[in-house]
Design an enzyme around this catalytic site. Structure first.
Site, short mmCIF file in Angstrom:
data_model
loop_
_atom_site.label_atom_id
_atom_site.label_comp_id
_atom_site.label_asym_id
_atom_site.label_seq_id
_atom_site.Cartn_x
_atom_site.Cartn_y
_atom_site.Cartn_z
CG HIS A 99 -0.33 -0.14 2.61
ND1 HIS A 99 0.03 1.09 3.21
CD2 HIS A 99 -0.26 -1.08 3.51
CE1 HIS A 99 0.39 0.68 4.49
NE2 HIS A 99 0.16 -0.47 4.61
CG ASP A 101 -2.59 4.04 2.79
OD1 ASP A 101 -2.29 3.05 2.23
OD2 ASP A 101 -3.66 4.06 3.44
CG ASP A 132 2.28 -0.16 8.11
OD1 ASP A 132 2.12 -0.80 6.71
OD2 ASP A 132 1.85 0.42 8.93
CD GLU A 166 -3.43 -1.60 5.23
OE1 GLU A 166 -3.80 -2.62 6.09
OE2 GLU A 166 -3.06 -0.61 5.76
CD GLU A 167 -1.64 2.14 7.42
OE1 GLU A 167 -2.58 1.60 8.55
OE2 GLU A 167 -0.77 1.71 7.33
CD GLU A 194 0.53 -4.05 5.71
OE1 GLU A 194 1.05 -3.34 6.59
OE2 GLU A 194 -0.40 -3.70 4.86
CG HIS A 403 0.21 2.17 12.64
ND1 HIS A 403 -1.11 1.91 12.40
CD2 HIS A 403 0.54 2.02 11.32
CE1 HIS A 403 -1.48 1.50 11.26
NE2 HIS A 403 -0.47 1.20 10.67
#
Ligand SMILES: *[C@@H]1O[C@H](CO)[C@@H](O)[C@H](O)[C@H]1NC(C)=O
Ligand SMILES: *[C@@H]1O[C@H](CO)[C@@H](O)[C@H](O)[C@H]1NC(C)=O
Ligand SMILES: [Zn+2]
Length: 437
Positions: A99, A101, A132, A166-167, A194, A403
């Site tokens: 992803h 984003d 990530d 995705e997030e 991932e 994150h």
């Protein structure tokens, strides 16, 4: 540009451009520069800059002589599909997904600006997306670069998908992609997506993940004066429900604490809101027992749990109508069926697990036992269309900081990951000893 960090970011882009034109000392420096360039594109929510990402990916693909398609199934949510065509296109293909984003960063709590891709003296590269999963997105391309320059030609086609959102749940990203005709044409047989960084010297690998349920339980009952003791009030009914739920939660938590089950193998249930009472400016009416009360729960369900049993538990114990309880259950995605299979070496129809292990070992890496991921990723959409997917990021000896503040990846670990992917792509795309339909 009133923030000094922004100035530094701006300067670093200029420096990046200059170093692009000056000659870099080696190909690994170039590979690191390309990671940094990708990290410097701000794709954090709520306003991800998908335009420059698309340009970056298209230019990489073009430079490598790969086919590239830009899909805009949802406006301003571009998906980039890159293809390295195999010699035998009637075989199923390998899909490498990432992803584009990232989650936002609280930049003032970081050691370095999360958009700077600053490399410290130890070679740690700091940036939102360093783990990530922008690193993985670039590693796929770098691995193909290595393989192409060695003259390797894949037998199965290798596709790379770069998806947005995705997030924030992937509804307008991967969910749309898997239901498109373009996706069907890819004829995917196996997907890599991932994983998570591992602080020890092995790589984590996931073959499934818990699904997300949202449960809201509502209690009703006879209203009454705050002074009165009686049966059948809403709060008492909800308390009864909470008691049952917390007994269940405890049974799951115990297995986790004892270590008899891993995080991805237990049902997680957490109360995320409670709602009742009659509000007034100074707080709540205190002498009235309310006639309605509600509680909301985030429930995470492992794929191997019996869904019917769990729903019976909810209906008969957590929210029985005999206690004036009702519930609404929202499942964010159906349980995967055939797309989810425990990888075992004994399964002839499922060669990918063995191939993955061998490929990783070839570069001196180790794989952990295959696990269920506790949280959700875009892999669920892939598995829901019955395509097996491994959650795997070649990041070991690194604290998992997805994150989190100060997300980083060491340049050496990143470069080793490129070697890992080269071996995986080679192993998967040259594998033909399988009954393909
Ligand atoms: C391509 O793969 C298919 C399916 O396994 C096989 O039947 C066919 O012979 C292969 N073609 C070539 C040219 O190898
Ligand atoms: C159910 O609610 C009604 C009022 O809505 C109330 O009269 C009754 O006592 C309640 N029964 C139980 C078991 O809570
Ligand atoms: Zn991710």
């Amino acid at each position: 540009m009133d923030n000094p960090c922004r100035w530094i970011h701006f300067l670093s882009i200029i420096v990046g451009f200059l170093s692009f034109f000056s000659c870099e000392s080696s190909s690994s420096d170039d590979a690191v520069s390309r990671l940094k360039a990708y990290l410097r594109i701000d794709t954090s929510h709520p306003n991800p800059n998908y335009g420059p990402v698309t340009e970056f990916l298209v230019s990489q693909a073009t430079e490598l002589g790969l086919q590239v398609q830009k899909l805009e199934i949802v406006k301003e949510k571009p998906i980039v599909l890159i293809t390295w065509a195999g010699l035998n296109t009637s075989l199923t293909s390998l899909l490498l997904n990432s992803h584009t984003d990232v989650v936002p960063a609280e930049e003032l709590k970081w050691k370095y600006d999360p958009l700077l891709a600053f490399e410290d003296g130890k070679g740690n590269i700091y940036g939102r997306g360093a783990q990530d999963m922008k690193s993985v997105g670039v590693q796929y391309l770098e691995a193909i670069r290595v393989l192409k320059s060695s003259g390797y030609q894949p037998t199965r086609s290798v596709h790379l998908s770069y998806v947005p959102d995705e997030e924030i749940g992937g509804e307008e990203g991967m969910a749309k992609l898997v239901s498109s005709s373009e996706f069907q044409q890819l004829n995917v047989g196996i997907c890599l997506d991932e994983g998570l960084a591992c602080a020890e010297d092995y790589y984590r690998v996931f073959f499934g993940e818990r699904s997300v349920w949202k449960l809201v339980i509502k209690a009703v009952g006879a209203p009454g004066h705050g002074s009165k003791l009686y049966d059948g009030c809403a709060m008492e009914n909800l308390r009864e429900s909470l008691t049952r739920i917390y007994e269940y939660r405890k049974s799951q938590f115990l297995m986790l604490q004892e270590g008899s089950k891993a995080e991805g193998e237990v049902v997680a249930i957490n109360n995320v809101f409670l709602r009742a009472g009659t509000p007034i400016p100074s707080g709540f009416v205190m002498n009235l027992q309310p006639s309605e009360a509600e509680a909301g729960f985030d429930v995470r369900v492992p794929p191997l749990v019996d869904i019917a049993d769990l729903e019976t538990e909810i209906r008969t114990k957590w929210a029985p109508t005999s206690r004036n309880l009702t519930y609404t259950l929202t499942r964010l995605q159906p349980q995967p069926s055939d797309g989810l299979r425990l990888p075992t070496s004994a399964d002839d129809m499922y060669p990918w697990w063995d191939l993955l292990q061998v490929a990783v070992q070839k570069v001196g890496g180790k794989l952990g036992a295959p696990m269920i991921r506790p949280s959700a990723t875009d892999s669920r959409y892939i598995r829901n269309v019955n395509i097996p997917a491994f959650g795997f990021s070649p990041i070991s000896n690194t604290p998992s900081l997805l994150h989190d503040h100060d997300e980083f990846l060491n340049a050496k670990e990143y470069l080793k990951g490129i070697k890992v992917y080269s071996e995986i792509i080679k192993a998967f795309s040259s594998h033909v000893d399988i009954t393909d339909s």
